[in-house]
Design a protein around this motif. Structure first.
Motif, PDB file in Angstrom:
ATOM      1  N   HIS A   1     -11.871   0.400 -21.945  1.00 19.24           N
ATOM      2  CA  HIS A   1     -12.231   1.748 -21.616  1.00 19.24           C
ATOM      3  C   HIS A   1     -12.732   1.799 -20.180  1.00 19.24           C
ATOM      4  CE1 HIS A   1     -15.921  -0.169 -22.966  1.00 19.24           C
ATOM      5  NE2 HIS A   1     -16.613   0.717 -22.285  1.00 19.24           N
ATOM      6  N   VAL A   2     -12.723   2.998 -19.608  1.00 22.29           N
ATOM      7  CA  VAL A   2     -13.138   3.159 -18.221  1.00 22.29           C
ATOM      8  C   VAL A   2     -14.616   2.832 -18.064  1.00 22.29           C
ATOM      9  CG1 VAL A   2     -13.439   4.811 -16.353  1.00 22.29           C
ATOM     10  CG2 VAL A   2     -11.368   4.883 -17.751  1.00 22.29           C
ATOM     11  N   GLN A   3     -14.902   2.043 -17.035  1.00 16.77           N
ATOM     12  CA  GLN A   3     -16.295   1.730 -16.699  1.00 16.77           C
ATOM     13  C   GLN A   3     -16.510   1.905 -15.215  1.00 16.77           C
ATOM     14  OE1 GLN A   3     -17.145  -2.275 -18.284  1.00 16.77           O
ATOM     15  NE2 GLN A   3     -18.726  -1.299 -19.518  1.00 16.77           N
ATOM     16  N   LEU A   4     -17.640   2.474 -14.867  1.00 16.98           N
ATOM     17  CA  LEU A   4     -18.072   2.592 -13.482  1.00 16.98           C
ATOM     18  C   LEU A   4     -19.440   1.929 -13.392  1.00 16.98           C
ATOM     19  CD1 LEU A   4     -17.193   6.362 -12.911  1.00 16.98           C
ATOM     20  CD2 LEU A   4     -15.802   4.375 -12.294  1.00 16.98           C
ATOM     21  N   VAL A   5     -19.555   0.960 -12.504  1.00 22.80           N
ATOM     22  CA  VAL A   5     -20.811   0.213 -12.401  1.00 22.80           C
ATOM     23  C   VAL A   5     -21.328   0.311 -10.967  1.00 22.80           C
ATOM     24  CG1 VAL A   5     -21.941  -2.006 -12.666  1.00 22.80           C
ATOM     25  CG2 VAL A   5     -20.092  -1.364 -14.223  1.00 22.80           C
ATOM     26  N   GLY A 116     -25.796   4.713 -13.092  1.00 23.49           N
ATOM     27  CA  GLY A 116     -26.707   5.070 -12.018  1.00 23.49           C
ATOM     28  C   GLY A 116     -27.431   3.896 -11.400  1.00 23.49           C
ATOM     29  N   THR A 117     -27.859   4.106 -10.163  1.00 24.42           N
ATOM     30  CA  THR A 117     -28.685   3.128  -9.451  1.00 24.42           C
ATOM     31  C   THR A 117     -29.782   3.893  -8.722  1.00 24.42           C
ATOM     32  OG1 THR A 117     -28.630   1.259  -7.886  1.00 24.42           O
ATOM     33  CG2 THR A 117     -27.187   3.127  -7.381  1.00 24.42           C
ATOM     34  N   GLN A 118     -31.004   3.387  -8.825  1.00 20.82           N
ATOM     35  CA  GLN A 118     -32.156   4.121  -8.313  1.00 20.82           C
ATOM     36  C   GLN A 118     -32.339   3.883  -6.819  1.00 20.82           C
ATOM     37  OE1 GLN A 118     -34.325   6.278  -9.895  1.00 20.82           O
ATOM     38  NE2 GLN A 118     -35.304   6.595  -7.904  1.00 20.82           N
ATOM     39  N   VAL A 119     -32.541   4.970  -6.097  1.00 22.45           N
ATOM     40  CA  VAL A 119     -32.875   4.897  -4.672  1.00 22.45           C
ATOM     41  C   VAL A 119     -34.247   5.531  -4.494  1.00 22.45           C
ATOM     42  CG1 VAL A 119     -32.300   5.742  -2.369  1.00 22.45           C
ATOM     43  CG2 VAL A 119     -30.486   4.929  -3.903  1.00 22.45           C
TER      44      VAL A 119
END
Length: 122
Positions: A1-5, A116-119
């Motif tokens: 399945h599609v994954q975005l990391v 997500g990644t926290q900034v």
């Protein structure tokens, strides 16, 4: 399945820089509209930047001249170079893919999302 990391988030002082990355699996960035969105605590999600299959880009007014979206089709990776960061840029940043035409900064027009990644800018 599609994954975005996503990766590359962190804590920087005002004026600092960060580069976010998003690697896609089972979805080719080369022929898709892909983008970056962010959501700060207590605020709605907002579009930051998008890049279409032809390389055309779209930026939120608040980041124009400071942020640059790009992609490496060979690596199937999306980037967001963020310079001159401000405290108001603090948010969770999300990668999104398969945006409907026309490629835009409207979140509900995207089909896939990363975690997500926290900034944090302080």
């Amino acid at each position: 399945h599609v994954q975005l990391v996503e990766s590359g988030g962190g804590s920087v002082p005002p004026g600092g820089s960060l580069t976010l990355s998003c690697v896609g699996s089972f979805l080719t960035f080369n022929n898709n509209c892909v983008g970056w969105f962010r959501q700060a605590p207590g605020k709605e999600r907002e579009g930051v930047a998008a890049i279409d299959s032809d390389g055309s880009t779209n930026y939120a007014d608040s980041v124009k001249g400071r942020f640059t979206i790009s992609k490496d089709n060979a690596k199937n990776t999306l980037y967001l170079q963020m310079n001159s960061l401000k405290p108001e840029n603090t948010a969770m940043y999300y990668c999104a893919a398969r945006g409907m035409w026309p490629c835009s900064l409207v979140g509900h027009r995207y089909g896939y999302w990363g975690q997500g990644t926290q900034v944090t800018v302080s």
